[in-house]
Design an enzyme around this catalytic site. Structure first.
Site, PDB file in Angstrom:
ATOM      1  N   HIS A   1       0.856  -1.191   0.000  1.00 32.99           N
ATOM      2  CA  HIS A   1       0.000   0.000   0.000  1.00 32.99           C
ATOM      3  C   HIS A   1       0.888   1.236   0.000  1.00 32.99           C
ATOM      4  O   HIS A   1       1.951   1.230   0.632  1.00 32.99           O
ATOM      5  CB  HIS A   1      -0.905   0.004   1.242  1.00 32.99           C
ATOM      6  CG  HIS A   1      -2.079   0.894   1.086  1.00 32.99           C
ATOM      7  ND1 HIS A   1      -2.006   2.246   1.334  1.00 32.99           N
ATOM      8  CD2 HIS A   1      -3.345   0.631   0.675  1.00 32.99           C
ATOM      9  CE1 HIS A   1      -3.201   2.772   1.083  1.00 32.99           C
ATOM     10  NE2 HIS A   1      -4.024   1.831   0.681  1.00 32.99           N
TER      11      HIS A   1
ATOM     12  N   ASP B   1      -7.719  -5.646  -0.064  1.00 34.04           N
ATOM     13  CA  ASP B   1      -8.169  -6.540  -1.128  1.00 34.04           C
ATOM     14  C   ASP B   1      -7.791  -7.999  -0.890  1.00 34.04           C
ATOM     15  O   ASP B   1      -8.252  -8.869  -1.629  1.00 34.04           O
ATOM     16  CB  ASP B   1      -7.574  -6.083  -2.473  1.00 34.04           C
ATOM     17  CG  ASP B   1      -8.233  -4.800  -2.963  1.00 34.04           C
ATOM     18  OD1 ASP B   1      -9.450  -4.656  -2.745  1.00 34.04           O
ATOM     19  OD2 ASP B   1      -7.534  -3.952  -3.536  1.00 34.04           O
TER      20      ASP B   1
END
Ligand code: ACO
Length: 377
Positions: free
Chosen positions: A260, A314
């Site tokens: 991320h 996710d």
């Protein structure tokens, strides 16, 4: 005034916002100052959407009104259903959603974004109708009839009903609603920024949301949840996870659902989703994908954690949706129907002090070249 060029605008603030905040070092995500974990345990998606859009938790009367407004705008015009019927059934659901949302705006011509009252109803319509469009497309592409919303069912319950024609178990409803809360907002990410660039031209909110949907689709953003399930399918069993991960990392390829731009520890949403997986599996039996995912996290952790790369939102969400029998290519549309409240909250916030986005570039081409006639090139 010249500035340093930051590829991907990494670390460059694009707005001042009070909607959400991420502490990437400690793994904290707050909506309007409230931690997402607390919202998941105490709130609902619709209440969280209100919090994001209007800045405070609603009073009982405000919540009754908001719920009723959303519930009464869940239907879509038959022409939107007809439009979906005209699209190729093998097309990606994100494309169908983007087309339908753009078309939706044509039915609601009051597009003056300086009209605060009109903006409220646009937000209501978009929050209310995205799930109807997602569920309608999911059925129509398989040749099944669209199921209209049922007024006696809550937000998530009704979505799962429109998708499957069955009222979900209370636990499924709760788990799904929590998934929507976790996906509702996440500061200045690619899809929010894409929407805000469009909004800065004073385009209407249907066009704004259609822009955001386009940006969310890519595999580096919301599309990663689909790729995670493809990866788990490819691996096939937990004992093959180690070899797969090592091979990928040796080839300098990315593991989907990991990493991320902001989080340098495990994404707090991944932690909540993992707990939801466990809750769901206790009642409905486990999923082979979950065992593989745990093994990937364990093996990848040895190499990637030193670089601050951990599972993101996710990584576990798709495992839950898959267990609920939802088609893999619907995962990103589910993300969009949750995130629409975050996109709209940023849209409303920006409108209060709008300035057209018009960044600069660093020109790296030539000057003063002569035009060469085509016969001499
Ligand atoms: N697997 C393996 N290595 C990774 C991963 C990953 N998933 N993500 C980053 N890295 C490595 C890169 O290879 C690179 O290594 P290097 O310095 O040795 O070359 C380093 O970490 C930096 O990678 P970047 O891609 O430059 O970092 P960025 O901050 O741009 O990455 C991103 C963020 C795009 C999300 C990235 O982690 C990624 O591609 N992840 C996989 C896709 C994904 O899961 N996306 C969903 C994100 S969450 C969301 O959008 C809802």
């Amino acid at each position: 005034m010249p500035h340093d060029f930051m590829p991907g605008l990494a670390g460059v603030p694009a707005a001042t916002s009070s909607i959400s905040d991420v502490d990437g070092q400690r793994g904290v995500l707050e909506y309007r100052g409230i931690k997402v974990e607390e919202l998941c345990s105490k709130s609902s998606y619709l209440e969280t959407a209100y919090l994001l859009l209007f800045g405070h938790l609603p009073t009982e009367a405000e919540f009754r009104q908001w719920t009723s407004d959303v519930m009464h705008h869940r239907r879509v015009k038959f022409r939107i259903v007809d439009l979906l019927k005209c699209l190729p059934e093998q097309g990606h659901p994100m494309d169908a959603l983007q087309a339908a949302v753009a078309a939706l705006g044509m039915f609601y011509p009051g597009r003056n974004v300086k009209d605060v009252g009109n903006n409220y109803w646009s937000a209501v319509r978009l929050v209310a109708k995205l799930p109807t469009i997602v569920a309608a497309w999911a059925r129509i592409r398989h040749g099944d009839d669209y199921i209209p919303p049922r007024d006696d069912l809550g937000f998530s319950e009704n979505f799962l009903y429109m998708l499957t024609e069955a009222v979900p178990l209370p636990l499924w409803n709760k788990v799904f609603d929590d998934c929507l809360i976790l996906h509702a907002e996440h500061t200045m990410n690619a899809s929010t920024f894409a929407g805000l660039v469009t909004a800065s031209t004073l385009a209407d909110p249907y066009t704004v949301v259609a822009s955001s949907i386009g940006a969310l689709k890519g595999p580096l953003h919301g599309g990663a949840n689909e790729e995670v399930i493809q990866m788990l399918k490819e691996i096939g069993s937990a004992d093959r996870a180690k070899g797969y991960v090592e091979e990928k990392l040796r080839a300098k390829q990315k593991l989907m659902g990991f990493g991320h731009r902001v989080y340098k520890v495990k994404d707090p949403r991944a932690t909540v989703l993992q707990a939801l997986c466990r809750r769901l599996f206790m009642e409905c039996g486990s999923s082979p994908f979950y065992e593989i995912a745990l093994e990937i996290e364990r093996v990848a952790g040895d190499t990637l954690s030193s670089k601050g790369i951990y599972p993101n939102v996710d990584f576990y969400s798709g495992i839950i949706y898959d267990k609920m029998g939802i088609d893999t290519d619907l995962f990103t549309p589910l993300f969009a129907m949750a995130r629409v409240s975050g996109w709209l909250a940023h849209w409303l916030e920006q409108l209060r002090e709008n300035k057209l986005f018009r960044p600069d570039q660093i020109y790296s081409g030539e000057h003063n070249r002569s035009y060469v006639p085509i016969a001499q090139r």
